[in-house]
Design an enzyme around this catalytic site. Structure first.
Site, PDB file in Angstrom:
ATOM      1  N   GLU A 127      -8.898  -4.168   4.877  1.00 19.09           N
ATOM      2  CA  GLU A 127      -8.669  -4.017   3.443  1.00 19.09           C
ATOM      3  C   GLU A 127      -7.535  -4.918   2.960  1.00 19.09           C
ATOM      4  OE1 GLU A 127      -8.799   0.054   4.707  1.00 19.09           O
ATOM      5  OE2 GLU A 127      -9.633   0.638   2.765  1.00 19.09           O
ATOM      6  N   ASP A 132      -7.507  14.686  15.002  1.00 20.62           N
ATOM      7  CA  ASP A 132      -7.612  13.332  15.534  1.00 20.62           C
ATOM      8  C   ASP A 132      -8.832  13.223  16.449  1.00 20.62           C
ATOM      9  OD1 ASP A 132      -5.622  10.803  16.137  1.00 20.62           O
ATOM     10  OD2 ASP A 132      -6.886  11.332  17.854  1.00 20.62           O
ATOM     11  N   MET A 133      -9.679  12.235  16.183  1.00 17.76           N
ATOM     12  CA  MET A 133     -10.936  12.139  16.933  1.00 17.76           C
ATOM     13  C   MET A 133     -10.716  11.934  18.433  1.00 17.76           C
ATOM     14  SD  MET A 133     -14.150  12.381  17.013  1.00 17.76           S
ATOM     15  CE  MET A 133     -14.811  12.421  15.351  1.00 17.76           C
ATOM     16  N   HIS A 171     -12.826   4.202  -0.834  1.00 15.69           N
ATOM     17  CA  HIS A 171     -12.987   3.248   0.287  1.00 15.69           C
ATOM     18  C   HIS A 171     -13.793   2.013  -0.127  1.00 15.69           C
ATOM     19  CE1 HIS A 171     -12.713   6.911   3.232  1.00 15.69           C
ATOM     20  NE2 HIS A 171     -11.522   6.342   3.130  1.00 15.69           N
ATOM     21  N   ASN A 214       0.866  -1.187   0.000  1.00 14.28           N
ATOM     22  CA  ASN A 214       0.000   0.000   0.000  1.00 14.28           C
ATOM     23  C   ASN A 214       0.900   1.233   0.000  1.00 14.28           C
ATOM     24  OD1 ASN A 214      -1.819   2.032   0.483  1.00 14.28           O
ATOM     25  ND2 ASN A 214      -2.758   1.070   2.280  1.00 14.28           N
ATOM     26  N   LYS A 273       3.401   0.765   2.964  1.00 13.92           N
ATOM     27  CA  LYS A 273       3.028  -0.203   4.001  1.00 13.92           C
ATOM     28  C   LYS A 273       3.055  -1.579   3.369  1.00 13.92           C
ATOM     29  CE  LYS A 273      -0.215   2.704   6.435  1.00 13.92           C
ATOM     30  NZ  LYS A 273      -1.628   3.011   6.344  1.00 13.92           N
ATOM     31  N   ARG A 311      -2.751  -1.950  -3.385  1.00 16.36           N
ATOM     32  CA  ARG A 311      -3.901  -1.065  -3.240  1.00 16.36           C
ATOM     33  C   ARG A 311      -3.690   0.138  -4.151  1.00 16.36           C
ATOM     34  NH1 ARG A 311      -5.048   3.478   1.016  1.00 16.36           N
ATOM     35  NH2 ARG A 311      -7.202   3.900   0.466  1.00 16.36           N
ATOM     36  N   ILE A 336     -12.549   5.613  13.703  1.00 21.40           N
ATOM     37  CA  ILE A 336     -13.593   6.310  14.470  1.00 21.40           C
ATOM     38  C   ILE A 336     -14.828   5.420  14.616  1.00 21.40           C
ATOM     39  CG2 ILE A 336     -15.147   8.307  14.492  1.00 21.40           C
ATOM     40  CD1 ILE A 336     -12.937   9.835  12.884  1.00 21.40           C
ATOM     41  N   GLY A 337     -15.254   4.823  13.504  1.00 22.79           N
ATOM     42  CA  GLY A 337     -16.461   3.985  13.528  1.00 22.79           C
ATOM     43  C   GLY A 337     -16.321   2.798  14.468  1.00 22.79           C
ATOM     44  N   HIS A 343     -17.548   4.371   6.657  1.00 22.35           N
ATOM     45  CA  HIS A 343     -16.116   4.169   6.904  1.00 22.35           C
ATOM     46  C   HIS A 343     -15.568   5.487   7.446  1.00 22.35           C
ATOM     47  CE1 HIS A 343     -11.982   2.591   6.050  1.00 22.35           C
ATOM     48  NE2 HIS A 343     -11.763   3.893   6.172  1.00 22.35           N
ATOM     49  N   LEU A 344     -15.230   5.498   8.731  1.00 21.33           N
ATOM     50  CA  LEU A 344     -14.815   6.734   9.391  1.00 21.33           C
ATOM     51  C   LEU A 344     -13.391   6.591   9.911  1.00 21.33           C
ATOM     52  CD1 LEU A 344     -18.097   7.182  11.501  1.00 21.33           C
ATOM     53  CD2 LEU A 344     -17.656   8.012   9.173  1.00 21.33           C
ATOM     54  N   ARG A 385     -10.489  17.348   5.813  1.00 24.68           N
ATOM     55  CA  ARG A 385     -11.239  17.748   4.609  1.00 24.68           C
ATOM     56  C   ARG A 385     -12.606  18.292   4.983  1.00 24.68           C
ATOM     57  NH1 ARG A 385     -10.118  12.215   2.244  1.00 24.68           N
ATOM     58  NH2 ARG A 385      -8.037  12.379   1.348  1.00 24.68           N
TER      59      ARG A 385
HETATM   60  P1  ADP Z   1      -6.842   5.911   8.323  1.00 26.31           P
HETATM   61  O1  ADP Z   1      -7.976   6.511   7.581  1.00 26.31           O
HETATM   62  O2  ADP Z   1      -5.583   6.696   8.229  1.00 26.31           O
HETATM   63  O3  ADP Z   1      -6.688   4.409   8.099  1.00 26.31           O
HETATM   64  P2  ADP Z   1      -7.955   5.105  10.898  1.00 26.31           P
HETATM   65  O4  ADP Z   1      -9.007   4.239  10.278  1.00 26.31           O
HETATM   66  O5  ADP Z   1      -6.905   4.453  11.718  1.00 26.31           O
HETATM   67  O6  ADP Z   1      -7.258   6.066   9.855  1.00 26.31           O
HETATM   68  O7  ADP Z   1      -8.733   6.160  11.808  1.00 26.31           O
HETATM   69  C1  ADP Z   1      -8.079   7.204  12.446  1.00 26.31           C
HETATM   70  C2  ADP Z   1      -9.076   7.941  13.318  1.00 26.31           C
HETATM   71  O8  ADP Z   1      -9.639   7.034  14.275  1.00 26.31           O
HETATM   72  C3  ADP Z   1      -8.461   9.096  14.093  1.00 26.31           C
HETATM   73  O9  ADP Z   1      -9.310  10.220  14.056  1.00 26.31           O
HETATM   74  C4  ADP Z   1      -8.402   8.517  15.505  1.00 26.31           C
HETATM   75  O10 ADP Z   1      -8.466   9.525  16.506  1.00 26.31           O
HETATM   76  C5  ADP Z   1      -9.662   7.682  15.524  1.00 26.31           C
HETATM   77  N1  ADP Z   1      -9.635   6.739  16.660  1.00 26.31           N
HETATM   78  C6  ADP Z   1      -8.793   5.718  16.882  1.00 26.31           C
HETATM   79  N2  ADP Z   1      -9.033   5.158  18.088  1.00 26.31           N
HETATM   80  C7  ADP Z   1     -10.041   5.862  18.653  1.00 26.31           C
HETATM   81  C8  ADP Z   1     -10.738   5.789  19.913  1.00 26.31           C
HETATM   82  N3  ADP Z   1     -10.441   4.881  20.827  1.00 26.31           N
HETATM   83  N4  ADP Z   1     -11.736   6.689  20.113  1.00 26.31           N
HETATM   84  C9  ADP Z   1     -12.042   7.619  19.203  1.00 26.31           C
HETATM   85  N5  ADP Z   1     -11.428   7.746  18.019  1.00 26.31           N
HETATM   86  C10 ADP Z   1     -10.436   6.883  17.750  1.00 26.31           C
END
Ligand code: ADP
Length: 395
Positions: free
Chosen positions: A379, A277-278, A175, A13, A20, A86, A326-327, A203-204, A236
């Protein structure tokens, strides 16, 4: 069955400055090898495999890949049957995964015009793998391919026809590998045939998109020509009035391209709150930070609004699937979105929603007319399975 070490796929990837790598067993999902190259293309490039960190002399994607593969144990190397790549954008040409040949490579190079930032690193990865592992077949798996089943009403924009015909202005969606995987797993969790289900998957991650999946086929999604459209994301903006581009170009005295770059990199959660970052955002919101609270509400509201919109493409909704960092992890985002969708029949189970787990599971209340599921995406596993199937090595 082989001896357990054969039939594996090296999944590659490539991002603009990262590579990666993972060796994936398509049957068990086992990963006996993983590596990561950072800051590729700069003098600070580094390659990490396990506890080993190395600095490649050749800092290109090829150099990074070559150094990482020097760390690959012989018994793992000998069990590889394919390399799976990918590729973010497959244009309208690639509707499914394909084995790379000269024609495919030429077509991919042509696509770099459509999505330069997205396709060029993938092409670099294929070229690198071809030179380092010339004996192995290469397979490409596209983020856009799953959405090629969208009907015209979903993929066309209401713009002059020649923008579409001559300039390729249409919606593609991204995605797709993740949406395809989690909706297939959703059918298993629900114990119902995928062909009978009306699903929305969300997908979050750092990038965010939702897709309407009807009977296993994508019929609409929130991202468009590029990943900028749709949901609020880490950096974004998602949906915006395009007149903002001209307005801000004039106000800031910059080009349209520079404003679009700001919409991609300095907007979204980061722009509103200072946190991309969430996890950080949720901590700040909990501590009473008003911009963080607003960013969180914008994120959840826009997502709920799009999920509701996507039900038009499905004629109803059987289940909503959350995935991505996030999801899968943010109980707060899931709870808020479920609350905002209560009028569609979503009934949350607070206890189930609050449980932290890496398992695919249901988080809605028993008997809820709409099921809500959390399904960790994978993925790399899809890429490994597609690659092995296409090279005909499945046993
Ligand atoms: P990418 O799109 O780069 O693959 P990820 O799917 O790893 O990213 O998602 C990254 C997001 O998930 C970040 O905003 C991160 O803060 C959030 N995240 C990861 N763990 C948690 C958690 N325990 N609670 C809330 N958000 C989280």
């Amino acid at each position: 069955m082989g001896d357990g070490a054969a039939g594996r796929v090296l999944v590659v990837n490539c991002g603009s400055s990262t590579v990666k790598l993972a060796v994936v067993d398509p049957d068990t999902g086992e990963r006996p090898f993983a590596g990561l190259a950072d800051r590729v293309g700069t003098p600070d490039a580094s390659v990490r495999v396990g506890t080993t960190t190395r600095t490649p002399d050749d800092t290109s994607h090829r150099g990074a890949l070559a150094v990482a593969l020097e760390e690959l144990p012989d018994d793992v190397r000998s069990g590889l049957v394919a390399v799976g790549h990918r590729i973010v954008h497959g244009g309208a040409r690639f509707t499914r995964s394909v084995v790379v040949d000269d024609d495919v490579l030429a077509e991919l190079r042509g696509l770099t015009d459509l999505a330069p930032l997205h396709v060029a690193p993938g092409v670099a990865g294929i070229e690198a793998a071809l030179s380092v592992l010339p004996d192995l077949p290469q397979v490409t798996v596209f983020d856009t391919a799953f959405h090629q089943t969208m009907p015209e009403r979903a993929y066309r924009y209401a713009v002059p026809e020649d923008w579409y015909a001559e300039h390729g202005v249409r919606r593609y969606g991204f995605h797709g590998t993740s949406h395809r995987y989690v909706t297939a797993v959703a059918a298993e969790v629900l114990d119902r045939p995928l062909e009978s289900l009306r699903l929305v998957s969300a997908h979050l991650g750092n990038g965010c998109s939702a897709a309407a999946v009807l009977h296993g086929r994508s019929v609409d999604t929130t991202m468009g020509l590029t990943p900028l459209e749709g949901l609020v994301m880490g950096t974004r903006s998602g949906d915006i009035d395009p007149a903002v581009v001209e307005h801000m170009a004039r106000r800031l005295g910059v080009s349209a391209a520079e404003v679009v770059a700001l919409l991609n990199r300095e907007s979204g959660l980061l722009g509103v709150s200072g946190h991309r970052d969430m996890r950080e955002l949720e901590a700040a919101a909990l501590a009473g930070d008003a911009p963080a609270q607003l960013a969180l509400e914008l994120f959840c509201y826009r997502l709920a609004k799009h999920v509701a919109g996507l039900t038009v493409a499905l004629g109803g909704l059987d289940a909503l699937v959350f995935t991505g960092g996030i999801g899968e992890n943010s109980t707060g985002v899931r709870a808020r979105v479920q609350e905002l969708l209560a009028h569609l029949g979503v009934r949350a189970d607070e206890g189930a929603n609050a449980v932290r787990s890496q398992e695919a599971r249901r988080v809605s209340a028993p008997g809820s007319p709409v099921d809500v599921l959390v399904i960790p995406t994978d993925e790399e596993l899809v890429i490994a399975r597609d690659a092995r199937e296409l090279v005909g090595a499945a046993r």
